[in-house]
Design a protein around this motif. Sequence first.
Motif, mmCIF file in Angstrom:
data_model
loop_
_atom_site.group_PDB
_atom_site.id
_atom_site.type_symbol
_atom_site.label_atom_id
_atom_site.label_comp_id
_atom_site.label_asym_id
_atom_site.label_seq_id
_atom_site.Cartn_x
_atom_site.Cartn_y
_atom_site.Cartn_z
ATOM 1 N N SER A 1 10.276 -10.470 -37.741
ATOM 2 C CA SER A 1 9.827 -9.098 -38.001
ATOM 3 C C SER A 1 10.315 -8.155 -36.896
ATOM 4 O O SER A 1 10.665 -6.998 -37.167
ATOM 5 C CB SER A 1 8.304 -9.047 -38.132
ATOM 6 O OG SER A 1 7.665 -9.475 -36.944
ATOM 7 N N ALA A 2 10.364 -8.639 -35.643
ATOM 8 C CA ALA A 2 10.844 -7.804 -34.541
ATOM 9 C C ALA A 2 12.319 -7.446 -34.726
ATOM 10 O O ALA A 2 12.731 -6.304 -34.489
ATOM 11 C CB ALA A 2 10.625 -8.527 -33.212
ATOM 12 N N ILE A 3 13.116 -8.412 -35.140
ATOM 13 C CA ILE A 3 14.546 -8.164 -35.381
ATOM 14 C C ILE A 3 14.717 -7.138 -36.500
ATOM 15 O O ILE A 3 15.575 -6.246 -36.412
ATOM 16 C CB ILE A 3 15.271 -9.484 -35.700
ATOM 17 C CG1 ILE A 3 15.381 -10.331 -34.429
ATOM 18 C CG2 ILE A 3 16.659 -9.230 -36.297
ATOM 19 C CD1 ILE A 3 15.883 -11.740 -34.655
ATOM 20 N N ILE A 4 13.912 -7.242 -37.540
ATOM 21 C CA ILE A 4 13.965 -6.261 -38.636
ATOM 22 C C ILE A 4 13.730 -4.855 -38.082
ATOM 23 O O ILE A 4 14.444 -3.898 -38.426
ATOM 24 C CB ILE A 4 12.920 -6.594 -39.719
ATOM 25 C CG1 ILE A 4 13.420 -7.709 -40.636
ATOM 26 C CG2 ILE A 4 12.576 -5.362 -40.550
ATOM 27 C CD1 ILE A 4 14.326 -7.259 -41.762
ATOM 28 N N SER A 5 12.715 -4.687 -37.222
ATOM 29 C CA SER A 5 12.421 -3.369 -36.651
ATOM 30 C C SER A 5 13.601 -2.824 -35.855
ATOM 31 O O SER A 5 13.975 -1.655 -35.980
ATOM 32 C CB SER A 5 11.184 -3.447 -35.752
ATOM 33 O OG SER A 5 10.010 -3.554 -36.516
ATOM 34 N N VAL A 6 14.200 -3.676 -35.033
ATOM 35 C CA VAL A 6 15.334 -3.242 -34.212
ATOM 36 C C VAL A 6 16.524 -2.873 -35.094
ATOM 37 O O VAL A 6 17.198 -1.853 -34.865
ATOM 38 C CB VAL A 6 15.716 -4.343 -33.196
ATOM 39 C CG1 VAL A 6 17.013 -3.995 -32.472
ATOM 40 C CG2 VAL A 6 14.580 -4.543 -32.186
ATOM 41 N N LEU A 7 16.791 -3.672 -36.102
ATOM 42 C CA LEU A 7 17.899 -3.377 -37.024
ATOM 43 C C LEU A 7 17.664 -2.077 -37.783
ATOM 44 O O LEU A 7 18.597 -1.285 -37.989
ATOM 45 C CB LEU A 7 18.075 -4.532 -38.010
ATOM 46 C CG LEU A 7 18.614 -5.851 -37.435
ATOM 47 C CD1 LEU A 7 18.498 -6.971 -38.457
ATOM 48 C CD2 LEU A 7 20.069 -5.674 -36.989
ATOM 49 N N LEU A 8 16.424 -1.823 -38.193
ATOM 50 C CA LEU A 8 16.114 -0.578 -38.901
ATOM 51 C C LEU A 8 16.315 0.623 -37.984
ATOM 52 O O LEU A 8 16.844 1.657 -38.411
ATOM 53 C CB LEU A 8 14.684 -0.613 -39.433
ATOM 54 C CG LEU A 8 14.433 -1.561 -40.615
ATOM 55 C CD1 LEU A 8 12.946 -1.644 -40.939
ATOM 56 C CD2 LEU A 8 15.222 -1.120 -41.851
ATOM 57 N N LYS A 9 15.907 0.492 -36.735
ATOM 58 C CA LYS A 9 16.111 1.601 -35.803
ATOM 59 C C LYS A 9 17.604 1.880 -35.620
ATOM 60 O O LYS A 9 18.023 3.051 -35.554
ATOM 61 C CB LYS A 9 15.462 1.280 -34.453
ATOM 62 C CG LYS A 9 15.571 2.455 -33.485
ATOM 63 C CD LYS A 9 15.002 2.157 -32.124
ATOM 64 C CE LYS A 9 15.194 3.381 -31.226
ATOM 65 N NZ LYS A 9 14.787 3.136 -29.839
#
Length: 396
Positions: free
Chosen positions: A131-139
């Motif tokens: 989930s953390a990687i998803i957040s970084v990729l979305l940013k």
Amino acid sequence: MRHIAIITKAFEGSTMPLIEAFLKKGYVVDYYQMTLRYTQGVYESFDLPIKTRLYTTKEIIDFHHPGLQRFNQFAMKGTFRMFQFSNFIIVDSWKRMPLNIASKCFLKKVARIIATHEYDWVNVVGNDMNSAIISVLLKKNHVNVLHSIHEVCRNHLTRSQMHPVCSYLLQNDIMLNLFSKKSEDDLLHLLKDERPVYSVIPFSLFTGYQEFPVSEISELKGEDDYVLFYGYIVDYKGLDILYEASRLLKLGELRKKIVVAGFGKADCLDVISRDENFILINRFLNNHEITNLIRRCHVVVCPYRSSSQTGITQTVFNFRKPIVATRVPAFTSTIENRKTGLLVDIEDAEQLADAIHKSYEGQLYSEMCDNISRLLTRSAQDWIDISRQYEIRYIH
């Protein structure tokens, strides 16, 4: 009409009522649920007996399952969509390097798809690296993203080290939401002079559990009005203290049992299994079993040594049951002493025994149940108010 997305890896109990609140306010909401390839279709507060193939995304069109039924009306109107995608857990190990690479590639694909929708806001909820990687990729894809995290510390008993997921999010300047004052204190304690961008927006009752029907649990053998300890069994939850308290209680005179239910290990489980005052159900509990264990109990007991926040209160209060708990932040912030439960000192078996005994006093018990009923009546508005906090802070 505002269009938002919420993405979770676990923590569905606190997520689904928030989604419902936004839907009631006229938002269009897409919900993305991240699952693991071996998930059995039982999630926190709802059942969804389907399996999504690894590295694929599936749209859910049937909401006639306990915990999801209230979303059918919004799906029919076209304001709610739900997607499930499946991935491996990403772990820091060279042996898992090929799987990690494949999983990260899949997450990049998911993030690109989500970014193309140009949502007004995306809230990712999870305490894992996926989930953390998803957040970084979305940013990186210029998405207005907030990451909600439940645990700031690697070990909330010691508070000596930050959880690696929290560290990763802060290193990448991801806005954080915390769910409790305890988590905020932990964050500021660990960061010292640094001041990241964060908010503290709590959650209310996990209302999805109300949709589960009455059913029987064979191990109870008709027993009811018992003291209930339930959930994943680990040392910090203080089951040994409950056993010590049971030795001080005159359970035979009360003619009551203590039910210990949940998967896990503790040194005292062996002696509990042989004690005639206890009923031990030492296995995984599904949602039907959790709800019916609570329905039939007298009071839930939580002799925890530590806890930053909990879903116990938000689950149990759906069934108008008081809680006897220790004075750890998770319970002092959610239980009013002698109004919605009884609070005792940490690791004090004598106080715990006395509080359990007091809970069987008719007038006090009735007053606590009435107070919880009022909380339950107010929960829908509480979630609307919570959604408003997100709206003011993050949805522009």
